[in-house]
Write an enzyme that holds these catalytic residues in place. Sequence first.
Site, PDB file in Angstrom:
ATOM      1  N   CYS A   2      51.114 -10.577  10.955  1.00 20.88           N
ATOM      2  CA  CYS A   2      52.559 -10.451  11.911  1.00 20.88           C
ATOM      3  C   CYS A   2      53.030 -12.026  11.575  1.00 20.88           C
ATOM      4  O   CYS A   2      52.378 -12.876  11.086  1.00 20.88           O
ATOM      5  CB  CYS A   2      52.104 -10.666  13.300  1.00 20.88           C
ATOM      6  SG  CYS A   2      51.489  -9.093  13.900  1.00 20.88           S
ATOM      7  N   ARG A  27      54.476 -10.583   5.977  1.00 20.54           N
ATOM      8  CA  ARG A  27      53.358 -10.834   6.798  1.00 20.54           C
ATOM      9  C   ARG A  27      53.049  -9.387   7.622  1.00 20.54           C
ATOM     10  O   ARG A  27      52.119  -9.380   8.450  1.00 20.54           O
ATOM     11  CB  ARG A  27      53.408 -11.947   7.734  1.00 20.54           C
ATOM     12  CG  ARG A  27      53.571 -13.138   7.200  1.00 20.54           C
ATOM     13  CD  ARG A  27      53.725 -14.407   8.198  1.00 20.54           C
ATOM     14  NE  ARG A  27      52.437 -14.485   8.654  1.00 20.54           N
ATOM     15  CZ  ARG A  27      51.592 -15.379   8.167  1.00 20.54           C
ATOM     16  NH1 ARG A  27      51.645 -15.949   6.896  1.00 20.54           N
ATOM     17  NH2 ARG A  27      50.431 -15.360   9.088  1.00 20.54           N
ATOM     18  N   TRP A  72      52.420  -6.512  12.240  1.00 16.81           N
ATOM     19  CA  TRP A  72      51.515  -5.691  11.543  1.00 16.81           C
ATOM     20  C   TRP A  72      50.515  -5.194  12.619  1.00 16.81           C
ATOM     21  O   TRP A  72      49.612  -6.080  13.235  1.00 16.81           O
ATOM     22  CB  TRP A  72      50.895  -6.495  10.472  1.00 16.81           C
ATOM     23  CG  TRP A  72      50.112  -5.598   9.701  1.00 16.81           C
ATOM     24  CD1 TRP A  72      50.279  -4.843   8.561  1.00 16.81           C
ATOM     25  CD2 TRP A  72      48.551  -5.478   9.726  1.00 16.81           C
ATOM     26  NE1 TRP A  72      49.022  -4.061   7.874  1.00 16.81           N
ATOM     27  CE2 TRP A  72      48.169  -4.655   8.659  1.00 16.81           C
ATOM     28  CE3 TRP A  72      47.545  -5.881  10.845  1.00 16.81           C
ATOM     29  CZ2 TRP A  72      46.832  -4.091   8.642  1.00 16.81           C
ATOM     30  CZ3 TRP A  72      46.070  -5.487  10.561  1.00 16.81           C
ATOM     31  CH2 TRP A  72      45.958  -4.547   9.450  1.00 16.81           C
ATOM     32  N   ASN A  98      50.809 -14.002  17.230  1.00 19.88           N
ATOM     33  CA  ASN A  98      50.117 -13.503  16.127  1.00 19.88           C
ATOM     34  C   ASN A  98      48.371 -13.448  16.152  1.00 19.88           C
ATOM     35  O   ASN A  98      48.226 -14.762  16.479  1.00 19.88           O
ATOM     36  CB  ASN A  98      50.931 -13.879  14.727  1.00 19.88           C
ATOM     37  CG  ASN A  98      49.802 -13.810  13.632  1.00 19.88           C
ATOM     38  OD1 ASN A  98      49.225 -12.871  13.586  1.00 19.88           O
ATOM     39  ND2 ASN A  98      49.916 -15.009  12.666  1.00 19.88           N
ATOM     40  N   GLY A  99      47.732 -12.456  16.062  1.00 16.96           N
ATOM     41  CA  GLY A  99      46.430 -12.803  16.025  1.00 16.96           C
ATOM     42  C   GLY A  99      45.883 -11.746  17.024  1.00 16.96           C
ATOM     43  O   GLY A  99      46.305 -10.548  17.195  1.00 16.96           O
ATOM     44  N   GLU A 463      41.643  -5.059 -11.550  1.00 17.01           N
ATOM     45  CA  GLU A 463      42.775  -5.666 -10.680  1.00 17.01           C
ATOM     46  C   GLU A 463      43.966  -4.779 -11.003  1.00 17.01           C
ATOM     47  O   GLU A 463      45.001  -4.542 -10.151  1.00 17.01           O
ATOM     48  CB  GLU A 463      43.153  -6.994 -11.281  1.00 17.01           C
ATOM     49  CG  GLU A 463      44.425  -7.660 -11.152  1.00 17.01           C
ATOM     50  CD  GLU A 463      44.789  -7.988  -9.811  1.00 17.01           C
ATOM     51  OE1 GLU A 463      43.795  -7.948  -8.838  1.00 17.01           O
ATOM     52  OE2 GLU A 463      45.979  -8.233  -9.368  1.00 17.01           O
ATOM     53  N   LYS A 467      46.489  -2.760  -8.042  1.00 15.59           N
ATOM     54  CA  LYS A 467      47.874  -3.026  -8.172  1.00 15.59           C
ATOM     55  C   LYS A 467      48.517  -1.331  -7.955  1.00 15.59           C
ATOM     56  O   LYS A 467      49.296  -1.143  -7.088  1.00 15.59           O
ATOM     57  CB  LYS A 467      48.504  -3.423  -9.487  1.00 15.59           C
ATOM     58  CG  LYS A 467      48.379  -5.098  -9.581  1.00 15.59           C
ATOM     59  CD  LYS A 467      48.942  -5.874  -8.825  1.00 15.59           C
ATOM     60  CE  LYS A 467      48.251  -6.214  -7.499  1.00 15.59           C
ATOM     61  NZ  LYS A 467      47.612  -7.319  -7.389  1.00 15.59           N
ATOM     62  N   GLU A 470      47.658   0.163  -4.436  1.00 16.18           N
ATOM     63  CA  GLU A 470      48.400  -0.284  -3.229  1.00 16.18           C
ATOM     64  C   GLU A 470      49.746  -0.341  -3.305  1.00 16.18           C
ATOM     65  O   GLU A 470      50.482  -0.248  -1.833  1.00 16.18           O
ATOM     66  CB  GLU A 470      47.900  -1.979  -3.097  1.00 16.18           C
ATOM     67  CG  GLU A 470      48.613  -2.864  -3.878  1.00 16.18           C
ATOM     68  CD  GLU A 470      48.326  -4.163  -3.719  1.00 16.18           C
ATOM     69  OE1 GLU A 470      48.252  -4.641  -2.598  1.00 16.18           O
ATOM     70  OE2 GLU A 470      48.007  -4.999  -4.583  1.00 16.18           O
ATOM     71  N   HIS A 486      27.776   8.198 -16.256  1.00 15.71           N
ATOM     72  CA  HIS A 486      26.951   8.064 -15.333  1.00 15.71           C
ATOM     73  C   HIS A 486      27.095   8.708 -13.968  1.00 15.71           C
ATOM     74  O   HIS A 486      26.720   8.414 -12.916  1.00 15.71           O
ATOM     75  CB  HIS A 486      26.319   6.690 -14.686  1.00 15.71           C
ATOM     76  CG  HIS A 486      25.630   6.166 -16.026  1.00 15.71           C
ATOM     77  ND1 HIS A 486      24.071   6.420 -16.359  1.00 15.71           N
ATOM     78  CD2 HIS A 486      25.825   5.249 -17.227  1.00 15.71           C
ATOM     79  CE1 HIS A 486      23.738   5.876 -17.725  1.00 15.71           C
ATOM     80  NE2 HIS A 486      24.822   5.210 -18.016  1.00 15.71           N
ATOM     81  N   LYS A 581      51.259  -9.152   3.474  1.00 13.54           N
ATOM     82  CA  LYS A 581      50.903 -10.201   2.507  1.00 13.54           C
ATOM     83  C   LYS A 581      49.586 -10.801   2.926  1.00 13.54           C
ATOM     84  O   LYS A 581      48.881 -11.405   2.228  1.00 13.54           O
ATOM     85  CB  LYS A 581      52.201 -11.065   2.446  1.00 13.54           C
ATOM     86  CG  LYS A 581      51.822 -12.048   1.089  1.00 13.54           C
ATOM     87  CD  LYS A 581      51.827 -11.443  -0.251  1.00 13.54           C
ATOM     88  CE  LYS A 581      51.775 -12.649  -1.245  1.00 13.54           C
ATOM     89  NZ  LYS A 581      51.306 -11.765  -2.557  1.00 13.54           N
TER      90      LYS A 581
END
Length: 586
Positions: A2, A27, A72, A98-99, A463, A467, A470, A486, A581
């Site tokens: 948030c 955020r 969020w 926020n939290g 990486e 990308k 997501e 395997h 983010k």
Amino acid sequence: MCGIIGFIGETIKGTVITDALKKLEYRGYDSWGTAFLSENKIEFFKQTGQINGIPEKIKKINSSLAIGHTRWATHGKISKVNAHPHVSVNNDLALVHNGIIENFSELKEKLSDKNFFSETDSEVILKLIEEKVNSGKSLFNAVSESVSLLKGSFALLVFSSKEKDKLIAVKHESPLLLGITEKGIFAASDQIPLSNFTNQFVFLEDGDIALIEKNNFKVFDFSLNEIKREIIKVESEITSSGKLKYSHFMLKEIMEQPFVLKSVLSQEEKNFNEISSLIKDSNLFFIGNGTSFNAGLFGKEFFSRIAGINPQVIEASEFPYVLDFIPENSVIFALSQSGETADVLDSVKKAKKKNLKIISMVNVFNSSLARLSDKVIYLNCGEEIGVASTKAFTSQVSLLYLLANSVKGNFNKALNELNELSFKMTEVIELNKNSVKELSHKIKSSKDVFFIGRSLNYGVALEASLKLKEISYIHAEAFQAGSLKHGPLALISDNVPVVVIAPKDKVFSDTLNNAIQAKARGAFIIGVSDENNNEFDFFIKLPKVNELLFPLISIIPLQLLAFHTAVFLERNPDKPKNLAKSVTVK
Ligand code: M6R
């Protein structure tokens, strides 16, 4: 997560708050809302989704006291009622948070008014304050008494229409700063939304309550002792916060990477020497999450191959569980673009309690992580807005290369190599930008995409798969090339794309053999190499470079591949669903 914003000062347009809020959307962007003091009353607006099209009412508002929030979701589904600001029954108090409030159920039990509009933990804070204000307390006293009861993390902004010359800001384990301007004072989750207004900031610390008025502010602890907090002028290296000519921030940030390598040249040798002495004879642990964790994997490789140090890399959310087994002379090397990631901060705080030294590599100036660290290396790669980290990764990996070299006294040699590499990187972009777009068209309807590599290039596979998954929502997974046989080979069938990251080095033929095994089961082989091969069904051509630096160029076309695939699938790469983010919850 948030983002929160607030302002008190001269009259501003309502859109100042929504424009700033838009810059905080990275955020969280499930829903958003604002509250303004307007003609002595609180006017508030809430909407689900992203900030697209500002309501006419907000455009017409002029106000001297306002707050805003972009969410969020943690507690309570994505809905208009759960969006912030929360406003009291009498419409005289407004709050953004926020939290996470861990003890919100217990607190709810104790409240006399049990009529909640929302399902959020945040509304409990409002109710606590409301009860105290209704019993005759000043807003400031009501807030300070209420926050003493909270357990968890919170950055709060609160105002009352009855005390219209005050904005109260509280920080505890969620980021919050004040931005000082000639026209008034802002409070915000970070510096990004304020970059057009000021470069003078007050970085609040955990346990701070700020009483903000039009032209001044005071900071207190929860026991109401006044504390001095300095105004810090941030000389910003930040590049423009707009998208410039690009359609998306992610694309702009990918394209900026050659310049990111050049910015490494401005790193101070003295800082690197001091950090080198600290880590030379230590047990070194890299910690980070997501892309920053992946960058740590390269740190491990560079330090063991170049500097003869064998660090461990631990996902920050797992680090607290191994802390008890870590030797006393250990150094914790925390990697984080934002410097606000909760898992990293939690680990670092716990490590500090054991008196371990903390070094961090972080992008956001004076972020919580930077402030907790004994030594900091700043990425200096400019604001990274796209949720998918791209240029920060390049910056982290190149700075880790520089540091490993610095331990061996080769700081300047490595600087020159990175400078040279920036030209190669430009070449890589030019060589591949169109063909990768074409490739994304081919893979966009795949259910799975696999990435394989050996040694250093397994990190690139990790990486690149992060990308792709997501932002495109295609299942993407990375394997050490030798491990395919395997188990994972069972997942291969006709036309499943397998991206093989394989420069012509000592392990090339082994990696190629693994690719051939996949091809024999129908896989569509995408070779990422400095040399073409008949086994590749598609070739991503890269120039020859020092094998340790190959990851820095091979990741570029794979970032572009993820980007174009997402765009083809009409998914916004800058704001993928369910993500944010800056992940400020554990
Ligand atoms: O700000 P940080 O580097 O601490 O963030 C860590 C992760 O949340 C972040 O890298 C995330 O995995 C990105 N979305 C990856 O692109």
